[in-house]
Design a protein around this motif. Structure first.
Motif: not given
Length: 235
Positions: A91-99
């Motif tokens: 989740l943390a990396r997902a949020l950093q991607f700003q999808p």
């Protein structure tokens, strides 16, 4: 009858047509597509007679890229992950991607454990989807095919138990989607003949056709969302 007469190509398979050259996603606004989840999320990159290669997620990304050629696409799916592990490790990396569109596909590991706690699973899904929605993007929740209905043999007690768990999981996913305004696609509810039966009756490796059908269904779900309609899965 010659065995080859049963073969059907992806172009003529009515359940695989949504990802054709004329995309039904005209006007789609998404420019950053993310996929998170377990082994179904990461998929497989294979092909077979009559059906092209690529996982369901890769195919959906390709359909989106026809509308947005500069689409950024990231797949964080990892084999064997529980929903709680998807939240803690992806989740943390997902949020950093700003999808602006995230597909969440996680649907298997909890089901095969000795004890299946649907309340805990729903709470974990809720935490993941809430975080993604608060980040400002759309969320697509996908419920995979009912694997207990392959093969046509009479189900035993274990199969019936798994089927009940799959149904409960689908209901919990749909509840989370409704609560957060997520897009929901239930592949287990596809019409008879859409889901592979495990015997390769359509001339393709069942798992390969499975990904082709899944991609088409997901594209249809996104199309319905863009049109403001009510997908079949909600009825």
């Amino acid at each position: 009858m010659c065995a080859t007469t049963a073969l059907r190509s992806e172009k003529t398979d009515p359940h695989c047509t949504a990802t054709g050259a004329q995309s039904p996603l005209a006007g789609a606004p998404w420019r950053r597509f993310l996929v998170i989840g377990d082994q179904i999320a990461t998929g497989r990159d294979e092909s077979s007679r009559g059906h092209g290669g690529g996982s369901w997620a890769d195919r959906v990304a390709a359909a989106l890229r026809r509308v947005q050629p500069c689409l950024a696409y990231l797949n964080l799916g990892t084999r064997g992950k529980l929903v709680a592990e998807v939240r803690s490790r992806q989740l943390a990396r997902a949020l950093q991607f700003q999808p602006d569109l995230t597909a969440l596909m996680c649907c298997g590991q909890e089901l095969v454990r000795e004890r299946f706690d649907a309340d805990v699973v729903e709470a974990e899904f809720d935490r993941v989807v809430a975080a993604l929605r608060e980040n400002g993007g759309d969320v697509l929740m996908v419920n995979w095919f009912d694997v207990t209905r392959r093969g046509g043999s009479r189900p035993d007690e274990a199969t019936r138990g798994l089927r009940l768990r799959l149904r409960e999981l689908a209901e919990r996913k749909q509840a989370v989607a409704l609560r957060h305004g997520a897009i929901y696609v239930d592949l287990a509810a596809r019409p008879r003949g859409a889901a592979p039966d495990g015997r390769g009756a359509h001339g393709a490796d069942p798992a390969v056709r499975e990904h082709a059908v899944a991609a088409a269904s997901v594209v249809h779900g996104l199309r319905d969302h863009l049109a403001g309609g009510v997908p079949d899965d909600w009825r």
